[in-house]
Design a protein around this motif. Structure first.
Motif, mmCIF file in Angstrom:
data_model
loop_
_atom_site.group_PDB
_atom_site.id
_atom_site.type_symbol
_atom_site.label_atom_id
_atom_site.label_comp_id
_atom_site.label_asym_id
_atom_site.label_seq_id
_atom_site.Cartn_x
_atom_site.Cartn_y
_atom_site.Cartn_z
ATOM 1 N N LYS A 380 -4.085 -12.054 -13.016
ATOM 2 C CA LYS A 380 -3.185 -13.212 -13.131
ATOM 3 C C LYS A 380 -2.188 -13.288 -11.970
ATOM 4 C CE LYS A 380 -0.149 -14.781 -16.896
ATOM 5 N NZ LYS A 380 0.268 -14.350 -18.232
ATOM 6 N N TYR A 381 -1.624 -12.142 -11.592
ATOM 7 C CA TYR A 381 -0.542 -12.174 -10.596
ATOM 8 C C TYR A 381 -0.917 -11.568 -9.243
ATOM 9 C CZ TYR A 381 2.260 -12.902 -14.808
ATOM 10 O OH TYR A 381 2.764 -13.377 -15.983
ATOM 11 N N GLY A 382 -1.968 -10.745 -9.215
ATOM 12 C CA GLY A 382 -2.269 -9.978 -7.997
ATOM 13 C C GLY A 382 -2.317 -10.860 -6.760
ATOM 14 N N ALA A 383 -1.744 -10.378 -5.670
ATOM 15 C CA ALA A 383 -1.762 -11.149 -4.426
ATOM 16 C C ALA A 383 -1.872 -10.161 -3.262
ATOM 17 C CB ALA A 383 -0.469 -11.956 -4.291
ATOM 18 N N ARG A 384 -2.775 -10.415 -2.374
ATOM 19 C CA ARG A 384 -3.033 -9.551 -1.225
ATOM 20 C C ARG A 384 -3.159 -8.090 -1.705
ATOM 21 N NH1 ARG A 384 1.057 -9.955 2.991
ATOM 22 N NH2 ARG A 384 2.569 -10.015 1.290
ATOM 23 N N ARG A 385 -2.353 -7.199 -1.152
ATOM 24 C CA ARG A 385 -2.483 -5.789 -1.529
ATOM 25 C C ARG A 385 -1.790 -5.478 -2.851
ATOM 26 N NH1 ARG A 385 -0.084 -1.631 1.048
ATOM 27 N NH2 ARG A 385 1.228 -2.966 2.315
ATOM 28 N N LYS A 387 -0.575 -5.298 -6.593
ATOM 29 C CA LYS A 387 -1.034 -5.413 -7.985
ATOM 30 C C LYS A 387 0.176 -5.073 -8.840
ATOM 31 C CE LYS A 387 -4.242 -2.261 -8.095
ATOM 32 N NZ LYS A 387 -5.258 -1.330 -8.486
ATOM 33 N N PRO A 388 0.483 -5.861 -9.864
ATOM 34 C CA PRO A 388 1.687 -5.553 -10.640
ATOM 35 C C PRO A 388 1.635 -4.232 -11.410
ATOM 36 C CG PRO A 388 0.513 -7.458 -11.576
ATOM 37 C CD PRO A 388 -0.148 -7.139 -10.272
ATOM 38 N N ILE A 389 0.431 -3.881 -11.913
ATOM 39 C CA ILE A 389 0.352 -2.631 -12.698
ATOM 40 C C ILE A 389 -0.617 -1.659 -12.036
ATOM 41 C CG2 ILE A 389 -0.241 -1.616 -14.942
ATOM 42 C CD1 ILE A 389 0.551 -4.235 -16.260
ATOM 43 N N ILE A 390 -0.138 -0.451 -11.835
ATOM 44 C CA ILE A 390 -0.986 0.595 -11.260
ATOM 45 C C ILE A 390 -1.167 1.658 -12.339
ATOM 46 C CG2 ILE A 390 -1.101 2.430 -9.519
ATOM 47 C CD1 ILE A 390 0.752 0.672 -7.772
ATOM 48 N N THR A 391 -2.412 2.015 -12.618
ATOM 49 C CA THR A 391 -2.617 3.040 -13.652
ATOM 50 C C THR A 391 -3.133 4.335 -13.037
ATOM 51 O OG1 THR A 391 -4.807 2.121 -14.051
ATOM 52 C CG2 THR A 391 -3.062 1.440 -15.558
ATOM 53 N N LEU A 392 -2.617 5.426 -13.503
ATOM 54 C CA LEU A 392 -3.083 6.749 -13.081
ATOM 55 C C LEU A 392 -3.546 7.463 -14.344
ATOM 56 C CD1 LEU A 392 0.032 7.715 -10.871
ATOM 57 C CD2 LEU A 392 -2.116 6.720 -10.070
ATOM 58 N N TRP A 393 -4.809 7.259 -14.667
ATOM 59 C CA TRP A 393 -5.326 7.835 -15.919
ATOM 60 C C TRP A 393 -5.884 9.228 -15.661
ATOM 61 C CZ3 TRP A 393 -2.804 4.925 -18.706
ATOM 62 C CH2 TRP A 393 -3.043 3.590 -18.994
ATOM 63 N N GLU A 394 -5.053 10.148 -15.389
ATOM 64 C CA GLU A 394 -5.556 11.514 -15.196
ATOM 65 C C GLU A 394 -4.418 12.470 -15.485
ATOM 66 O OE1 GLU A 394 -4.504 10.768 -10.616
ATOM 67 O OE2 GLU A 394 -6.118 9.833 -11.726
ATOM 68 N N HIS A 395 -4.744 13.749 -15.544
ATOM 69 C CA HIS A 395 -3.718 14.738 -15.817
ATOM 70 C C HIS A 395 -2.911 14.938 -14.535
ATOM 71 C CE1 HIS A 395 -2.386 18.019 -18.527
ATOM 72 N NE2 HIS A 395 -1.845 18.405 -17.400
ATOM 73 N N ALA A 396 -1.740 14.323 -14.443
ATOM 74 C CA ALA A 396 -0.938 14.445 -13.218
ATOM 75 C C ALA A 396 -0.264 15.817 -13.190
ATOM 76 C CB ALA A 396 0.122 13.346 -13.205
ATOM 77 N N SER A 397 -0.122 16.373 -11.990
ATOM 78 C CA SER A 397 0.511 17.691 -11.861
ATOM 79 C C SER A 397 2.011 17.552 -12.146
ATOM 80 C CB SER A 397 0.308 18.215 -10.442
ATOM 81 O OG SER A 397 1.108 17.439 -9.566
ATOM 82 N N PRO A 398 2.689 18.671 -12.465
ATOM 83 C CA PRO A 398 4.137 18.599 -12.718
ATOM 84 C C PRO A 398 4.897 17.978 -11.545
ATOM 85 C CG PRO A 398 3.296 20.739 -13.380
ATOM 86 C CD PRO A 398 2.153 20.009 -12.738
#
Ligand code: F6P
Length: 513
Positions: A380-385, A387-398
């Motif tokens: 709906k909103y994305g434009a050029r580079r 993106k309004p929402i960025i998801t990191l679906w992984e076990h992020a380090s501390p």
């Protein structure tokens, strides 16, 4: 040594009495344990283990789970020593234990013993996926996910509680022991332990909400669960409201004497004290970790890899669970961008999430719902580079999690219902710069303490969108004033105070209560 401990105990009591003049630390908790628990064997027990060993190729490495329980209890155990009994869930867990299934942890600086209990896939399925997380979890969190009550799951729940009891009884042997039981996976444990060894003193901390009696009574085995929990000498919840709900539930379901003035329940001659202990975090450690150079470097790395320029940043950091209100915060961010188009291409929301309980259908559905919502909003909103929402679906380090907290203009904790929610307190502890705004659901235990956050009902999308705008437009001075107050509160009411309060209550039972 004893006179030193006794003197310290007196000093601690005096300073505590001064109310606010004393700050609990790992060292003072350690002294308290030496003084109060000397002659006792200290054990903690939970389903989830604090260190999970896994294979990466042929090499064995370990991870710390995304769990408020283990994050809170690990520093306490490091201060107290003793043994923590937990389910060995990692595929390399058997590789590192001795013949008694034990390993000293943390590996780089061993402070206590982790004793692993082994469960078959069928046992995990019935006990953990089934009764704990398809029945008790939705039953206690009122978020309109229907609990599933299967007799076979209940039978497995009983069996696994017996397996844990056996392991604890073996470990305690003939010793005088305090056993600190964690959470809803082990509701029957204290009774089972005390049937075999009545000299063991038990406390149990229930890390999730306790609902009202009308909600709880649909559980076909409510009486057995209540009776099991009343095997404990001390039963703790995060907030007074959950204690009251528990006492009400007992009042309506069982033959028991509930004394509201002393917060005790007596059943069959056995007394259980029911009290609130708001859980917390190791404030000083988090605050000092946040200042490490590697966090600054990680912020740079993340900005580069996510293609960020100078956008304002919102973050969400959760276990992917339907109680956390993750789609609700995305809908609010959507509404915010819709109402305030000037923020398009100027703000992003980064959601880090650890997949959780993925064997369970309702969790898989949530992941699908979340992914398609993100896709829809980004389209709906994305434009050029951008993106309004960025998801990191992984076990992020501390260090990645810390960098995200530090990068954030605002952090969202939008649980539909939550016992405490330590993400909120971790965010506050990380912001040594006194900046950043916390947007917090009033349906968390944390909201009772963190009243300088922006409290927002996650079901009220428009209001939520306004709070996002307010957080981005709040003057620096106001942000700092709020953050300083919250930091002071979490610094004082830290995890060592939580443990010290429980231990101080527990030792009263040493001489029969
Ligand atoms: O919040 C409840 C709780 O069981 C915590 O005690 C724990 O931190 C979290 O959920 C993680 O759950 P699991 O052990 O199922 O991964």
């Amino acid at each position: 040594m004893r006179w030193h401990c006794a003197l310290l105990g007196t000093v601690i009591s005096f300073l505590t009495a001064l109310n606010g003049g004393f700050m609990w630390t790992r060292e003072s908790l350690n002294e308290l344990v030496k003084e109060k628990l000397s002659g006792y064997f200290f054990m903690a027990v939970s389903n989830r283990e604090p260190y999970i060993h896994t294979f990466s190729g042929r090499k064995v490495s370990y991870q710390m789970p995304a769990s408020g329980l283990t994050a809170a209890l690990d520093p306490v155990m490091q201060a107290c020593g003793g043994t923590w009994v937990a389910h060995g869930s990692g595929n390399a867990d058997t590789e590192v234990v001795d013949k008694d299934n034990k390993v000293m942890v943390p590996l780089d600086n061993p402070r206590y013993t982790l004793k692993r209990v082994w469960l078959s896939k069928e046992e995990v399925d019935g006990h953990y996926n089934g009764f704990s997380n398809e029945a008790l979890w939705p039953l206690c969190h009122i978020v309109y996910t229907r609990p599933i009550f299967e007799e076979s799951d209940w039978n497995m729940y009983k069996k696994v509680n017996e397996i844990f009891a056996q392991s604890i009884l073996e470990e305690a042997g003939g010793k005088k022991a305090f056993v600190f039981i964690q959470d809803y996976h082990l509701a029957l444990l204290s009774r089972l332990i005390k049937e075999k060894n009545p000299n063991i003193i038990t406390a149990q901390f229930w890390h999730i909400p306790w609902p009202n009696p009308e909600a709880f009574r649909i559980c076909p085995w409510q009486n057995e669960i209540l009776d099991g929990l009343l095997g404990n000498d001390l039963l703790g919840f995060h907030i007074r409201y959950h204690c009251r709900n528990f006492m009400d539930t007992v009042d309506q379901a069982l033959e028991a004497n509930t004394a509201w003035d002393t917060c005790t329940i007596t059943r069959g001659g056995k007394k259980t004290v029911v009290l609130p202990f708001p859980i917390s975090v190791d404030f000083e450690e988090i605050s000092s970790d946040a200042q490490r150079d590697e966090v600054g470097k990680e912020i740079e790395r993340l900005k580069n890899s996510l293609g960020l320029d100078n956008e304002m940043i919102g973050v969400g950091l959760d276990r992917i669970d339907y109680t956390k209100g993750i789609p609700d915060r995305f809908r609010a961010f959507d509404r915010f961008l819709e109402k305030y188009p000037r923020y398009r291409e100027r703000a992003v929301f980064i959601q880090a999430g650890v997949p959780s309980r993925t064997q369970i259908e309702s969790y898989r559905r949530l992941q699908e719902e979340t992914d398609s919502l993100v896709e829809e909003i980004n389209w709906k909103y994305g434009a050029r580079r951008w993106k309004p929402i960025i998801t990191l679906w992984e076990h992020a380090s501390p260090v990645t999690l810390m960098a995200l907290r530090r990068m954030a203009n605002f952090c969202v904790v939008s649980s539909l219902h939550d016992g405490m929610n330590l993400v909120a307190k971790e965010f506050v502890a990380s912001r040594f710069d006194d900046d950043g705004v916390l947007i917090l659901s009033p349906f968390t235990g944390a909201a009772k303490e963190l009243t300088d956050s922006l409290l927002v009902n996650p079901y009220a999308t428009d209001h939520f969108a306004e709070a996002i705008k307010e957080s981005l437009e709040m003057p620096l001075e106001e942000r700092q004033k709020r953050m300083r107050k919250m930091r002071e509160l979490v610094r004082e009411n830290n995890i060592y105070k939580w443990a010290a309060d429980i231990i101080s209550e527990l030792v009263k039972f040493e001489s029969g209560g």
